[in-house]
Design a protein around this motif. Structure first.
Motif, short mmCIF file in Angstrom:
data_model
loop_
_atom_site.label_atom_id
_atom_site.label_comp_id
_atom_site.label_asym_id
_atom_site.label_seq_id
_atom_site.Cartn_x
_atom_site.Cartn_y
_atom_site.Cartn_z
N GLU A 206 0.80 -1.21 0.00
CA GLU A 206 0.00 0.00 0.00
C GLU A 206 0.84 1.27 0.00
N GLU A 207 1.97 1.27 0.68
CA GLU A 207 2.76 2.48 0.80
C GLU A 207 3.76 2.64 -0.33
N GLU A 208 4.59 1.61 -0.57
CA GLU A 208 5.63 1.71 -1.60
C GLU A 208 5.11 1.39 -2.99
N ASP A 209 3.94 0.76 -3.08
CA ASP A 209 3.36 0.33 -4.35
C ASP A 209 4.25 -0.70 -5.05
N ASP A 210 4.98 -1.49 -4.26
CA ASP A 210 5.80 -2.57 -4.80
C ASP A 210 4.93 -3.76 -5.16
N THR A 211 5.24 -4.40 -6.28
CA THR A 211 4.66 -5.71 -6.56
C THR A 211 5.51 -6.76 -5.85
N VAL A 212 5.03 -7.99 -5.87
CA VAL A 212 5.81 -9.08 -5.27
C VAL A 212 7.13 -9.25 -6.02
N LEU A 213 7.10 -9.03 -7.33
CA LEU A 213 8.32 -9.16 -8.13
C LEU A 213 9.35 -8.10 -7.74
N HIS A 214 8.89 -6.89 -7.41
CA HIS A 214 9.80 -5.86 -6.89
C HIS A 214 10.51 -6.38 -5.63
N VAL A 215 9.72 -6.95 -4.73
CA VAL A 215 10.25 -7.38 -3.43
C VAL A 215 11.31 -8.46 -3.59
N VAL A 216 11.00 -9.50 -4.36
CA VAL A 216 11.95 -10.62 -4.47
C VAL A 216 13.16 -10.24 -5.31
N ALA A 217 12.97 -9.36 -6.31
CA ALA A 217 14.12 -8.89 -7.10
C ALA A 217 15.05 -8.07 -6.22
N ARG A 218 14.48 -7.25 -5.36
CA ARG A 218 15.27 -6.42 -4.45
C ARG A 218 16.08 -7.26 -3.47
N HIS A 219 15.57 -8.47 -3.17
CA HIS A 219 16.28 -9.34 -2.24
C HIS A 219 17.14 -10.39 -2.96
N GLY A 220 17.24 -10.26 -4.27
CA GLY A 220 18.14 -11.15 -5.01
C GLY A 220 17.74 -12.61 -5.01
N LEU A 221 16.44 -12.88 -5.13
CA LEU A 221 15.92 -14.25 -5.03
C LEU A 221 15.57 -14.78 -6.42
N THR A 222 16.51 -15.45 -7.03
CA THR A 222 16.35 -15.92 -8.41
C THR A 222 15.20 -16.90 -8.56
N ASP A 223 15.12 -17.89 -7.68
CA ASP A 223 14.06 -18.89 -7.78
C ASP A 223 12.68 -18.25 -7.62
N HIS A 224 12.57 -17.29 -6.74
CA HIS A 224 11.30 -16.58 -6.55
C HIS A 224 10.90 -15.83 -7.82
N VAL A 225 11.89 -15.14 -8.41
CA VAL A 225 11.62 -14.39 -9.65
C VAL A 225 11.14 -15.34 -10.74
N GLN A 226 11.80 -16.46 -10.89
CA GLN A 226 11.43 -17.43 -11.92
C GLN A 226 10.01 -17.95 -11.70
N LEU A 227 9.68 -18.25 -10.46
CA LEU A 227 8.35 -18.76 -10.13
C LEU A 227 7.28 -17.71 -10.41
N LEU A 228 7.51 -16.49 -9.99
CA LEU A 228 6.53 -15.42 -10.19
C LEU A 228 6.32 -15.13 -11.68
N LEU A 229 7.38 -15.19 -12.44
CA LEU A 229 7.25 -14.95 -13.88
C LEU A 229 6.41 -16.05 -14.53
N ARG A 230 6.55 -17.29 -14.05
CA ARG A 230 5.72 -18.37 -14.59
C ARG A 230 4.24 -18.14 -14.29
N TYR A 231 3.96 -17.46 -13.20
CA TYR A 231 2.58 -17.16 -12.82
C TYR A 231 2.09 -15.83 -13.39
N GLY A 232 2.89 -15.21 -14.27
CA GLY A 232 2.43 -14.01 -14.97
C GLY A 232 2.74 -12.69 -14.30
N ALA A 233 3.80 -12.62 -13.51
CA ALA A 233 4.18 -11.35 -12.87
C ALA A 233 4.53 -10.30 -13.92
N GLU A 234 4.12 -9.07 -13.67
CA GLU A 234 4.37 -7.97 -14.62
C GLU A 234 5.82 -7.51 -14.55
#
Length: 373
Positions: A206-234
């Motif tokens: 609500e405050e930063e307007d981050d998507t989940v992909l923003h959060v995991v990319a910011r934390h350097g989580l490759t597996d998370h990024v790959q999973l979210l992209l498979r589910y259609g992350a913008e």
């Protein structure tokens, strides 16, 4: 030692204002007992009546240590399940209990038996409380038990809570959904469970307007990024600062040992079609941000994909400016490799005197830190 569960002040006020309506829900008052929990109203969970506060240290100790045998003893079929427990957080704050007298104390947080067991991965205790009728989406402290389990990367607890109807889209008091709290490498299965139970892959804070992909990319989580992209992350979603997930990954400061995984995240985003020319509100491009963090691998990746080596931000800085400014405190990141890459791709040699500082840092590395600029 006797245990007591006094009504909170908020509940007392509600009872005074609406005593007749509450009398329909309250079948007996809570009373003192020998290390036991007194009966709770059958309609308490679904009414406006607030649960009572637990001050019994023995009950709290059983919950915080995951002692299933003692939890079973205290939480009988007729016991109060949705109790409020006031716990100390890790943050200090100034408080004033009397006029003019201030003290520094740990901030108090409201929690429940369900939250405590979920946050510590005590699956057996958690299952027992849920079977006893604990309110799975209760959030007295601003977060649900599912938020706590995700933050702790407790996959079994997340799976259990979801099976009992926990809301995967519940919003905390700070504006975060459970997916936004999956920030550690161990939380990948938590993300999988949440997505399978209907969590929105593109939900925003609500405050930063981050998507989940923003959060995991910011934390350097490759597996998370790959999973979210498979589910259609913008890929090109922008947050409050105008950053895309690629910008967020490039902008996040990281230690030398983490450079490779941030490179992998950026590589995955770029290969998936992320715009390497996307600029935030300060017109900082991914290349500017990667140079600030002196990540030569990411810089090489962006340049090889066609990033403009001489484009300026709002301050008039190019990528070369940024790495020269960061050199003094990024020696362990080998900033000379970034400068070399930028020059190889045609960076304009402005501030020529500053190049001596970069060369000096290189010599310092080669001689084991014996030379100083």
């Amino acid at each position: 030692m006797d245990c007591t569960f006094p009504f909170s002040s908020a509940t007392q006020r509600l009872l005074q204002l609406d005593q007749q309506k509450y009398s329909q829900h309250i079948r007996s008052w809570y009373h003192h007992g020998e290390h036991s929990l007194s009966p709770v109203s059958q309609g308490c969970q679904n009414s406006r009546l607030e649960p009572l506060e637990c001050r019994d240290l023995l009950v709290q100790n059983a919950l915080f240590t995951g002692d299933l045998e003692m939890v079973q003893k205290y939480f009988t079929k007729s016991a109060a399940i949705n109790l409020i427990i006031e716990a100390k957080s890790g943050e200090l704050r100034w408080t004033s209990r009397k006029f003019g007298l201030w003290s520094l104390s740990y901030e108090q947080e409201l929690t429940t038996p369900l939250h405590i067991t979920a946050s510590r991965g005590y699956t057996d205790c958690l299952r027992f409380l849920l079977l006893r009728g604990a309110a799975v989406n209760f959030a007295p402290g601003g977060k649900t038990a599912l938020h706590e389990a995700c933050a702790a990367a407790s996959t079994d607890c997340v799976r259990l809570l979801l099976s009992f109807g926990a809301d995967p889209e519940a919003v905390s008091e700070d504006g975060y959904k459970p997916l936004h709290l999956c920030k550690s490498p161990d939380s990948i299965e938590c993300v999988q469970q949440l997505l399978q139970h209907g969590a929105s892959v593109n939900s925003r804070t609500e405050e930063e307007d981050d998507t989940v992909l923003h959060v995991v990319a910011r934390h350097g989580l490759t597996d998370h990024v790959q999973l979210l992209l498979r589910y259609g992350a913008e890929l090109e979603a922008m947050n409050e600062e105008g950053q895309t997930p690629l910008n967020a990954a490039c902008a996040q400061p990281h230690q030398p040992q983490d450079m490779d995984r941030y490179y992998q995240v950026c590589q995955l985003l770029v290969e998936s079609g992320a715009d390497i020319h996307a600029a935030d509100k300060d017109r900082q491009h991914p290349l500017h941000l990667a140079c600030k963090n002196a990540n030569a691998q990411v810089v090489e990746l962006l340049l090889a994909r066609g990033a403009n080596v001489n484009i300026m931000n709002y301050s008039g800085n190019t990528a070369l400016h940024n790495i020269l400014q960061a050199t003094a405190y990024k020696l362990e990141h080998h900033p000379e490799l970034v400068v070399q890459a930028l020059l190889n791709y045609g960076a304009i040699r402005i501030w020529p005197g500053s190049l001596l500082k970069v060369r000096g840092s290189q010599l310092c590395q080669e001689h084991g830190g014996e030379e100083r600029l």
